[in-house]
Design a protein around this motif. Structure first.
Motif, PDB file in Angstrom:
ATOM      1  N   ARG A  52       0.855  -1.188   0.000  1.00 56.24           N
ATOM      2  CA  ARG A  52       0.000   0.000   0.000  1.00 56.24           C
ATOM      3  C   ARG A  52       0.890   1.237   0.000  1.00 56.24           C
ATOM      4  NH1 ARG A  52      -4.329  -1.903   4.672  1.00 56.24           N
ATOM      5  NH2 ARG A  52      -5.278  -3.576   3.464  1.00 56.24           N
ATOM      6  N   ILE A  53       0.531   2.188  -0.842  1.00 55.20           N
ATOM      7  CA  ILE A  53       1.355   3.395  -0.965  1.00 55.20           C
ATOM      8  C   ILE A  53       0.458   4.628  -0.993  1.00 55.20           C
ATOM      9  CG2 ILE A  53       3.059   4.636  -2.355  1.00 55.20           C
ATOM     10  CD1 ILE A  53       3.830   1.989  -3.666  1.00 55.20           C
ATOM     11  N   LEU A  54       0.836   5.628  -0.200  1.00 50.21           N
ATOM     12  CA  LEU A  54       0.313   6.980  -0.395  1.00 50.21           C
ATOM     13  C   LEU A  54       1.386   7.701  -1.194  1.00 50.21           C
ATOM     14  CD1 LEU A  54      -1.673   9.276   0.017  1.00 50.21           C
ATOM     15  CD2 LEU A  54      -0.544   9.759   2.200  1.00 50.21           C
ATOM     16  N   LYS A  55       1.093   7.955  -2.462  1.00 46.77           N
ATOM     17  CA  LYS A  55       2.121   8.475  -3.353  1.00 46.77           C
ATOM     18  C   LYS A  55       2.329   9.977  -3.149  1.00 46.77           C
ATOM     19  CE  LYS A  55       0.314   6.237  -7.029  1.00 46.77           C
ATOM     20  NZ  LYS A  55       0.231   5.851  -8.461  1.00 46.77           N
ATOM     21  N   ALA A  56       3.447  10.443  -3.637  1.00 46.85           N
ATOM     22  CA  ALA A  56       3.839  11.836  -3.437  1.00 46.85           C
ATOM     23  C   ALA A  56       2.835  12.818  -4.041  1.00 46.85           C
ATOM     24  CB  ALA A  56       5.232  12.084  -4.027  1.00 46.85           C
ATOM     25  N   ASP A  57       2.071  12.376  -5.044  1.00 46.18           N
ATOM     26  CA  ASP A  57       1.076  13.259  -5.666  1.00 46.18           C
ATOM     27  C   ASP A  57      -0.315  13.055  -5.064  1.00 46.18           C
ATOM     28  OD1 ASP A  57       0.428  10.779  -6.643  1.00 46.18           O
ATOM     29  OD2 ASP A  57       0.642  11.295  -8.767  1.00 46.18           O
ATOM     30  N   ASN A  58      -0.359  12.357  -3.896  1.00 49.34           N
ATOM     31  CA  ASN A  58      -1.599  12.092  -3.146  1.00 49.34           C
ATOM     32  C   ASN A  58      -2.533  11.082  -3.805  1.00 49.34           C
ATOM     33  OD1 ASN A  58      -1.186  13.604  -0.762  1.00 49.34           O
ATOM     34  ND2 ASN A  58      -1.624  15.485  -1.892  1.00 49.34           N
ATOM     35  N   THR A  59      -2.110  10.416  -4.885  1.00 48.04           N
ATOM     36  CA  THR A  59      -2.864   9.258  -5.366  1.00 48.04           C
ATOM     37  C   THR A  59      -2.447   8.062  -4.520  1.00 48.04           C
ATOM     38  OG1 THR A  59      -1.204   8.772  -7.067  1.00 48.04           O
ATOM     39  CG2 THR A  59      -3.091  10.145  -7.710  1.00 48.04           C
ATOM     40  N   GLN A  60      -3.227   6.993  -4.597  1.00 49.29           N
ATOM     41  CA  GLN A  60      -2.968   5.829  -3.763  1.00 49.29           C
ATOM     42  C   GLN A  60      -2.742   4.588  -4.608  1.00 49.29           C
ATOM     43  OE1 GLN A  60      -5.725   5.334  -0.477  1.00 49.29           O
ATOM     44  NE2 GLN A  60      -6.108   7.541  -0.410  1.00 49.29           N
ATOM     45  N   PHE A  61      -2.046   3.644  -4.024  1.00 49.39           N
ATOM     46  CA  PHE A  61      -1.739   2.378  -4.691  1.00 49.39           C
ATOM     47  C   PHE A  61      -2.020   1.237  -3.727  1.00 49.39           C
ATOM     48  CE2 PHE A  61       1.064  -1.215  -5.289  1.00 49.39           C
ATOM     49  CZ  PHE A  61       1.023  -1.449  -6.649  1.00 49.39           C
ATOM     50  N   SER A  88       5.475   5.709 -10.230  1.00 51.58           N
ATOM     51  CA  SER A  88       4.960   6.685 -11.202  1.00 51.58           C
ATOM     52  C   SER A  88       4.973   8.116 -10.686  1.00 51.58           C
ATOM     53  CB  SER A  88       3.538   6.298 -11.627  1.00 51.58           C
ATOM     54  OG  SER A  88       2.680   6.287 -10.509  1.00 51.58           O
ATOM     55  N   ALA A  89       4.963   8.306  -9.363  1.00 48.82           N
ATOM     56  CA  ALA A  89       4.901   9.672  -8.809  1.00 48.82           C
ATOM     57  C   ALA A  89       6.253  10.075  -8.241  1.00 48.82           C
ATOM     58  CB  ALA A  89       3.831   9.740  -7.712  1.00 48.82           C
ATOM     59  N   ALA A  90       6.846  11.114  -8.814  1.00 50.15           N
ATOM     60  CA  ALA A  90       8.131  11.600  -8.313  1.00 50.15           C
ATOM     61  C   ALA A  90       7.945  12.225  -6.935  1.00 50.15           C
ATOM     62  CB  ALA A  90       8.714  12.615  -9.283  1.00 50.15           C
ATOM     63  N   GLY A  91       8.929  11.983  -6.055  1.00 55.22           N
ATOM     64  CA  GLY A  91       8.875  12.525  -4.701  1.00 55.22           C
ATOM     65  C   GLY A  91       8.915  11.406  -3.670  1.00 55.22           C
ATOM     66  N   ILE A  92       8.576  11.734  -2.435  1.00 59.03           N
ATOM     67  CA  ILE A  92       8.637  10.758  -1.339  1.00 59.03           C
ATOM     68  C   ILE A  92       7.289  10.051  -1.222  1.00 59.03           C
ATOM     69  CG2 ILE A  92       8.944  10.450   1.141  1.00 59.03           C
ATOM     70  CD1 ILE A  92      10.852  12.854   1.061  1.00 59.03           C
ATOM     71  N   ASN A  93       7.305   8.732  -1.419  1.00 58.53           N
ATOM     72  CA  ASN A  93       6.119   7.897  -1.362  1.00 58.53           C
ATOM     73  C   ASN A  93       6.146   7.085  -0.065  1.00 58.53           C
ATOM     74  OD1 ASN A  93       4.901   7.917  -4.404  1.00 58.53           O
ATOM     75  ND2 ASN A  93       7.115   8.177  -4.400  1.00 58.53           N
ATOM     76  N   ASP A 130      -4.733   6.590  -9.136  1.00 54.29           N
ATOM     77  CA  ASP A 130      -5.090   5.641  -8.094  1.00 54.29           C
ATOM     78  C   ASP A 130      -5.148   4.261  -8.739  1.00 54.29           C
ATOM     79  OD1 ASP A 130      -5.534   7.394  -5.840  1.00 54.29           O
ATOM     80  OD2 ASP A 130      -7.292   8.121  -6.903  1.00 54.29           O
ATOM     81  N   SER A 131      -4.611   3.277  -8.068  1.00 50.12           N
ATOM     82  CA  SER A 131      -4.551   1.951  -8.669  1.00 50.12           C
ATOM     83  C   SER A 131      -4.837   0.884  -7.630  1.00 50.12           C
ATOM     84  CB  SER A 131      -3.159   1.728  -9.288  1.00 50.12           C
ATOM     85  OG  SER A 131      -3.092   0.472  -9.903  1.00 50.12           O
ATOM     86  N   TYR A 132      -5.859   0.064  -7.901  1.00 51.89           N
ATOM     87  CA  TYR A 132      -6.242  -1.021  -7.005  1.00 51.89           C
ATOM     88  C   TYR A 132      -6.399  -2.278  -7.854  1.00 51.89           C
ATOM     89  CZ  TYR A 132      -7.340   2.853  -3.913  1.00 51.89           C
ATOM     90  OH  TYR A 132      -7.259   3.990  -3.150  1.00 51.89           O
ATOM     91  N   ASP A 133      -5.468  -3.225  -7.731  1.00 45.74           N
ATOM     92  CA  ASP A 133      -5.513  -4.372  -8.625  1.00 45.74           C
ATOM     93  C   ASP A 133      -6.678  -5.305  -8.348  1.00 45.74           C
ATOM     94  OD1 ASP A 133      -4.530  -5.621  -6.349  1.00 45.74           O
ATOM     95  OD2 ASP A 133      -2.738  -6.413  -7.305  1.00 45.74           O
ATOM     96  N   LEU A 134      -7.345  -5.171  -7.190  1.00 45.41           N
ATOM     97  CA  LEU A 134      -8.539  -5.968  -6.923  1.00 45.41           C
ATOM     98  C   LEU A 134      -9.621  -5.636  -7.951  1.00 45.41           C
ATOM     99  CD1 LEU A 134     -10.082  -7.941  -5.146  1.00 45.41           C
ATOM    100  CD2 LEU A 134     -10.767  -6.029  -3.710  1.00 45.41           C
ATOM    101  N   LEU A 135      -9.789  -4.345  -8.264  1.00 49.42           N
ATOM    102  CA  LEU A 135     -10.774  -3.948  -9.264  1.00 49.42           C
ATOM    103  C   LEU A 135     -10.388  -4.471 -10.638  1.00 49.42           C
ATOM    104  CD1 LEU A 135     -11.442  -0.242  -8.211  1.00 49.42           C
ATOM    105  CD2 LEU A 135     -12.895  -2.222  -7.801  1.00 49.42           C
ATOM    106  N   GLU A 136      -9.104  -4.407 -10.961  1.00 49.37           N
ATOM    107  CA  GLU A 136      -8.651  -4.901 -12.251  1.00 49.37           C
ATOM    108  C   GLU A 136      -8.899  -6.399 -12.378  1.00 49.37           C
ATOM    109  OE1 GLU A 136      -4.599  -3.652 -12.741  1.00 49.37           O
ATOM    110  OE2 GLU A 136      -5.093  -1.559 -12.391  1.00 49.37           O
ATOM    111  N   LYS A 137      -8.684  -7.150 -11.269  1.00 47.36           N
ATOM    112  CA  LYS A 137      -8.941  -8.591 -11.293  1.00 47.36           C
ATOM    113  C   LYS A 137     -10.433  -8.874 -11.468  1.00 47.36           C
ATOM    114  CE  LYS A 137      -6.645  -9.683  -7.491  1.00 47.36           C
ATOM    115  NZ  LYS A 137      -6.053 -10.449  -6.382  1.00 47.36           N
ATOM    116  N   MET A 138     -11.288  -8.092 -10.787  1.00 45.64           N
ATOM    117  CA  MET A 138     -12.728  -8.290 -10.912  1.00 45.64           C
ATOM    118  C   MET A 138     -13.198  -8.033 -12.340  1.00 45.64           C
ATOM    119  SD  MET A 138     -14.017  -6.558  -7.345  1.00 45.64           S
ATOM    120  CE  MET A 138     -15.749  -6.607  -7.784  1.00 45.64           C
ATOM    121  N   ILE A 139     -12.662  -6.992 -12.972  1.00 51.53           N
ATOM    122  CA  ILE A 139     -13.030  -6.690 -14.361  1.00 51.53           C
ATOM    123  C   ILE A 139     -12.589  -7.815 -15.280  1.00 51.53           C
ATOM    124  CG2 ILE A 139     -12.535  -5.141 -16.304  1.00 51.53           C
ATOM    125  CD1 ILE A 139     -12.388  -2.859 -14.174  1.00 51.53           C
TER     126      ILE A 139
END
Length: 199
Positions: A52-61, A88-93, A130-139
């Motif tokens: 789990r990541i809170l990315k530097a650009d405030n998107t989540q993984f 994908s997001a430059a900075g401190i993640n 924002d990226s959640y592979d659970l949704l990708e698996k469900m699709i």
């Protein structure tokens, strides 16, 4: 082609805050974490891991496909699943590894940091989201289910002739039976079908 970085990671702050440097958008990097508890390797038998990541650009993984458990270590592979979003997001993640065992018990490691250095070009063809592979698996599962139902329908229609010709045993005359094939997908998403015959 890949490069690896190995660190020790625990459930408390006894290892300090780990900071890993990496280059933006790289997918050839693997991060290996020896999971430690009370100065001993932690038993990961029957565990599942997710990053789990809170990315530097405030998107989540959130990803589990990119997490591989190998004995008492967890390997994060940026080339698997939605792993291309990790850098994908430059900075401190700010990152953590989340563990679930077969009994439903959960543990989360202490935070660690991935300092993503921006590439020298703008890399505008890749966007941090924002990226959640659970949704990708469900699709993907739903797409596979629809493909399978379509295949089953095609096979059923090929096996069921439109018209059946029989001989009446009483008078020896030919009889024609017309088949009507009806189907629908019910509220549970399952395939239901019926065959109606008309003389």
């Amino acid at each position: 082609m890949n490069t690896t970085k190995t660190n020790n990671l625990s459930f408390y702050n006894d290892q300090g805050i780990i900071a890993i440097n990496a280059k933006q958008f790289d997918t050839g990097r693997k991060f290996i974490f020896n999971i430690i508890d009370n100065d001993e390797p932690f038993d990961l038998t029957d565990c599942k891991a997710s990053l789990r990541i809170l990315k530097a650009d405030n998107t989540q993984f959130q990803g589990d496909i990119c997490c591989i458990i190998d004995d008492r270590k967890i390997i994060i592979d940026t080339s698997i699943g939605n792993g291309n979003q990790i850098l994908s997001a430059a900075g401190i993640n700010t990152c953590e590894l989340h563990l679930d065992d077969s009994n439903g018990t959960t543990l989360t490691t202490w935070n660690f940091l991935i300092n993503v250095e921006k590439r020298v070009h703008d890399a505008s063809h890749i966007v941090s989201t924002d990226s959640y592979d659970l949704l990708e698996k469900m699709i993907l599962e739903e797409q596979n289910r629809v493909e399978n139902m379509t295949k089953i329908l095609k096979e059923l229609k090929e096996k069921i002739p439109d018209t059946i010709i029989t001989v009446n045993e009483d008078n020896g005359e030919l009889e024609y039976i017309s088949n009507t094939f009806d189907f629908e997908i019910n509220d549970d998403g399952d395939l239901e079908y019926s065959i109606k015959q008309e003389e």
